[in-house]
Design a protein around this motif. Sequence first.
Motif, PDB file in Angstrom:
ATOM      1  N   ASP A   6       0.839  -1.203   0.000  1.00  0.00           N
ATOM      2  CA  ASP A   6       0.000   0.000   0.000  1.00  0.00           C
ATOM      3  C   ASP A   6       0.875   1.254   0.000  1.00  0.00           C
ATOM      4  O   ASP A   6       0.589   2.225  -0.711  1.00  0.00           O
ATOM      5  CB  ASP A   6      -0.913   0.012   1.227  1.00  0.00           C
ATOM      6  CG  ASP A   6      -2.078  -0.965   1.100  1.00  0.00           C
ATOM      7  OD1 ASP A   6      -2.309  -1.473  -0.016  1.00  0.00           O
ATOM      8  OD2 ASP A   6      -2.749  -1.223   2.112  1.00  0.00           O
ATOM      9  N   SER A 127      -6.585  -3.266  -5.427  1.00  0.00           N
ATOM     10  CA  SER A 127      -5.481  -3.006  -4.493  1.00  0.00           C
ATOM     11  C   SER A 127      -5.137  -1.523  -4.447  1.00  0.00           C
ATOM     12  O   SER A 127      -4.876  -0.966  -3.376  1.00  0.00           O
ATOM     13  CB  SER A 127      -4.238  -3.800  -4.910  1.00  0.00           C
ATOM     14  OG  SER A 127      -4.498  -5.190  -4.828  1.00  0.00           O
ATOM     15  N   GLN A 130      -7.824   0.189  -2.514  1.00  0.00           N
ATOM     16  CA  GLN A 130      -7.675  -0.073  -1.084  1.00  0.00           C
ATOM     17  C   GLN A 130      -6.603   0.815  -0.479  1.00  0.00           C
ATOM     18  O   GLN A 130      -6.779   1.387   0.603  1.00  0.00           O
ATOM     19  CB  GLN A 130      -7.309  -1.536  -0.856  1.00  0.00           C
ATOM     20  CG  GLN A 130      -6.941  -1.858   0.596  1.00  0.00           C
ATOM     21  CD  GLN A 130      -6.365  -3.247   0.755  1.00  0.00           C
ATOM     22  OE1 GLN A 130      -7.034  -4.231   0.449  1.00  0.00           O
ATOM     23  NE2 GLN A 130      -5.125  -3.346   1.225  1.00  0.00           N
TER      24      GLN A 130
END
Length: 202
Positions: A6, A127, A130
């Motif tokens: 992330d 992803s 997120q």
Amino acid sequence: MTTAKDLFIIALHLGSPDRPVGQGDLSLALAGAELVDLVTAGAVSLDGDRMVPDRGPTADDRLLAEAAAALEGQAPYERVEDWLWRRGRDLADSYQAALEEDGELRPGRRGRFPSGADRVEPADTPSRRQALDRWEGEEPVLVALASAAGVPGSRPEDAPGSGDEAVTTVLLAVGDAVMELEAVRQRRAIENAAFANVWRGP
């Protein structure tokens, strides 16, 4: 997705040619992000600033599993700061390669990292969304790591701490390591300038 992945996506998304994220700074922060996830998963605990491996759950993520396997398993165990420097060496390149392999990155028009030869940017995937959700929600650990890495749009004074003592220890160690790296850069710049002046002469 892990905190490290992330963080990499956020750094790539917010970076720009004018304000690039340094590879060394990001690599140290990525190593810190891995350690935070290992602490949270119960794979390692901290005895002061020493990392003590525990028999926690096996990490599903390949890079996080590599990080867990790299922990020193015998006393006196490794200090957090030493781990950041050892694990963090060229770690940003490893994450770029892994995310490209997983289809999380795509060719981009602009290179986002100063030493990166490949021009890539985050692909529009769950992803990426997120990671952006965590960032926009000001998730404390992600914000603190991004701030330490110098991600544009993050400021040290905006980086909240963590209520977990072990996680806070890791975040402080990341900040100290990044400052040490910057001090090394400045010292080298001064030495190089002095050397150049000697060759130029009066």
